[in-house]
Design a protein around this motif. Sequence first.
Motif, PDB file in Angstrom:
ATOM      1  N   GLU A  10      19.074  48.751  20.089  1.00  0.00           N
ATOM      2  CA  GLU A  10      20.053  48.796  21.182  1.00  0.00           C
ATOM      3  C   GLU A  10      20.749  50.155  21.196  1.00  0.00           C
ATOM      4  OE1 GLU A  10      22.894  45.699  21.187  1.00  0.00           O
ATOM      5  OE2 GLU A  10      21.462  44.156  21.805  1.00  0.00           O
ATOM      6  N   PHE A  67      20.814  50.079  26.655  1.00  0.00           N
ATOM      7  CA  PHE A  67      19.359  50.120  26.678  1.00  0.00           C
ATOM      8  C   PHE A  67      18.831  49.326  25.481  1.00  0.00           C
ATOM      9  CE2 PHE A  67      20.645  53.966  28.867  1.00  0.00           C
ATOM     10  CZ  PHE A  67      19.810  53.983  29.980  1.00  0.00           C
ATOM     11  N   PHE A  70      13.067  54.696  33.885  1.00  0.00           N
ATOM     12  CA  PHE A  70      12.135  53.623  33.494  1.00  0.00           C
ATOM     13  C   PHE A  70      10.772  53.817  34.155  1.00  0.00           C
ATOM     14  CE2 PHE A  70      14.906  49.967  31.768  1.00  0.00           C
ATOM     15  CZ  PHE A  70      15.620  50.877  30.994  1.00  0.00           C
ATOM     16  N   LEU A 126      11.144  47.205  27.431  1.00  0.00           N
ATOM     17  CA  LEU A 126      12.233  48.164  27.668  1.00  0.00           C
ATOM     18  C   LEU A 126      13.102  47.605  28.784  1.00  0.00           C
ATOM     19  CD1 LEU A 126      13.698  50.902  27.463  1.00  0.00           C
ATOM     20  CD2 LEU A 126      11.998  51.827  29.060  1.00  0.00           C
ATOM     21  N   SER A 127      14.390  47.428  28.495  1.00  0.00           N
ATOM     22  CA  SER A 127      15.308  46.850  29.482  1.00  0.00           C
ATOM     23  C   SER A 127      16.661  47.528  29.381  1.00  0.00           C
ATOM     24  CB  SER A 127      15.451  45.334  29.255  1.00  0.00           C
ATOM     25  OG  SER A 127      15.995  45.088  27.961  1.00  0.00           O
ATOM     26  N   ALA A 128      17.536  47.186  30.325  1.00  0.00           N
ATOM     27  CA  ALA A 128      18.891  47.736  30.347  1.00  0.00           C
ATOM     28  C   ALA A 128      19.837  46.701  30.927  1.00  0.00           C
ATOM     29  CB  ALA A 128      18.947  49.015  31.174  1.00  0.00           C
ATOM     30  N   LEU A 165      13.996  57.621  25.113  1.00  0.00           N
ATOM     31  CA  LEU A 165      13.248  56.389  25.383  1.00  0.00           C
ATOM     32  C   LEU A 165      11.779  56.527  24.970  1.00  0.00           C
ATOM     33  CD1 LEU A 165      14.774  55.497  28.886  1.00  0.00           C
ATOM     34  CD2 LEU A 165      15.380  54.543  26.649  1.00  0.00           C
ATOM     35  N   VAL A 190      15.110  48.255  23.418  1.00  0.00           N
ATOM     36  CA  VAL A 190      13.658  48.299  23.214  1.00  0.00           C
ATOM     37  C   VAL A 190      13.343  47.255  22.153  1.00  0.00           C
ATOM     38  CG1 VAL A 190      11.690  49.669  22.478  1.00  0.00           C
ATOM     39  CG2 VAL A 190      13.506  50.732  23.822  1.00  0.00           C
ATOM     40  N   VAL A 193      18.719  55.251  36.329  1.00  0.00           N
ATOM     41  CA  VAL A 193      18.064  54.513  35.240  1.00  0.00           C
ATOM     42  C   VAL A 193      16.695  54.006  35.701  1.00  0.00           C
ATOM     43  CG1 VAL A 193      18.228  52.480  33.752  1.00  0.00           C
ATOM     44  CG2 VAL A 193      20.251  53.888  34.206  1.00  0.00           C
ATOM     45  N   ALA A 243      13.539  47.391  34.821  1.00  0.00           N
ATOM     46  CA  ALA A 243      14.647  48.222  35.299  1.00  0.00           C
ATOM     47  C   ALA A 243      15.778  47.346  35.804  1.00  0.00           C
ATOM     48  CB  ALA A 243      14.164  49.153  36.408  1.00  0.00           C
ATOM     49  N   THR A 275      23.813  52.095  23.273  1.00  0.00           N
ATOM     50  CA  THR A 275      24.947  51.930  24.185  1.00  0.00           C
ATOM     51  C   THR A 275      25.448  53.298  24.602  1.00  0.00           C
ATOM     52  OG1 THR A 275      25.584  49.882  23.031  1.00  0.00           O
ATOM     53  CG2 THR A 275      27.239  50.916  24.470  1.00  0.00           C
TER      54      THR A 275
END
Length: 455
Positions: free
Chosen positions: A449, A386, A316, A375-377, A356, A388, A312, A338, A451
């Motif tokens: 989101e 994930f 990113f 952008l995160s996870a 993404l 955005v 991941v 990340a 998943t």
Amino acid sequence: MPQMTTRRLPVFRSSSFRIVALFAGCFLVSGLMVTALSGYRSQALLSRQITQAVANERDEAFSEAQGQDVSHLSPVIKELVQNEPGFYYLLQDAQTHAVTSNMLHLRPVAGWRWLSWTHRTLPPDRHPVIGYGTVLRDGGYFFVGIDATPLQSLRRGLWLTLAWNSLIFLLIGLGGGFTLSRLVLGKIETISMTAREIMRGDISRRLSLNATGDEFDHLAGSLNAMLDRNEALIASVRQVSDDIAHDMRRPLARLGQHLDKAMETLHPEIRDSALIRAKADLHDALEIFSSVLRLAQIEAGDRVPDAALCSVKNLFDKIRYFYQAVAEDCGKILVVSAPEPDVMIEGSRVLLIQMLSNLIENAINHSPPSTRIVLSAELDKTAIVFAVTDTGPGIPLAERERVFEKMVRLDSSRTVPGTGLGLSMVRAIVRLHGGSIRLQDNNPGLRCEITLPKS
């Protein structure tokens, strides 16, 4: 379209009738074999009892006479004729004249004999007799027998039972096969009629359920689900066709205008400029077709192509490398966060990056300057989520499901370059990887989101 036949399948030609008839035939053969074996065993037991009784009577007569000739046997047989009416006795001399008996004379044949009638002198009857004949030392003949009517009745009863069983099994098999076939054919005919109505154009037609939960309900449910899916795909194709016709009209119209202008002008600079614009319009049209084809390939796939474990953090980093400068040039802030520690996810690296990328491009293209895009996870027990988020205008609640449809562009986005397939592509990739996607309020802005299951 050629006319479709509606002729019903004859019951006796149906597979269900043949199956039931075959089962009835096997059951008939098995029943007859069991009946025959049981009857044969009963006959053998009764025959053994009868022959044993005859043998015992013969041996007792010889034992009392103390000799196997006419002179010794004559007084013994005379007494037996008077005191043992259940047996048949015949004592003949060498000239086949009856010395003493309760039956007519016989040919002197040694061994076990089956007589179709008793040969009694008085009273006359036709009862069968089974007995044993012995040729004596002086040329005489001694026969002792017993009534074989029970054995004959048992044999006749066995044949009668076999005949009736055959008839009953045959009638039950034919009747059961006919009834079952009518029932099965009725349900199949209902399915066939529904299919013919759908083929005639009524794609909303569905099979009725009996609420019994049997195999026909299961089949009807599966067929209805397939028909729902087909109807949705047909509606989607129609929608795509309409959207392509709508969105392709503008670039193709501009393409025609630029080509006309290039053909009409004699000035090289104006002609070159018109051709450059025409090429750009052609590129836009080809991009629409390419995106639709790519989306169709992803939606038609049943497994992830080139699936492998992906980092991941590496995904990113690629997004940051591709879009950090693009966001800054548009006056927007892109933050890529990340997860720590790094997480591995199984899937197609190319498709995950495209997923993404489409979300980031949408956020950049459809938000005003100074918008913050993140952008995160996050890790869950069985999945990775994930996210955005942006601080732009967001998407109205009523339009959040519609934006995932092909070629759909909201009115506020008509002036923004694009094909209207970005979010459709994202959802197709998510579904291919066994995940889910949803849009939520970010207050302000939008939160998307995704998943996906962990590897």
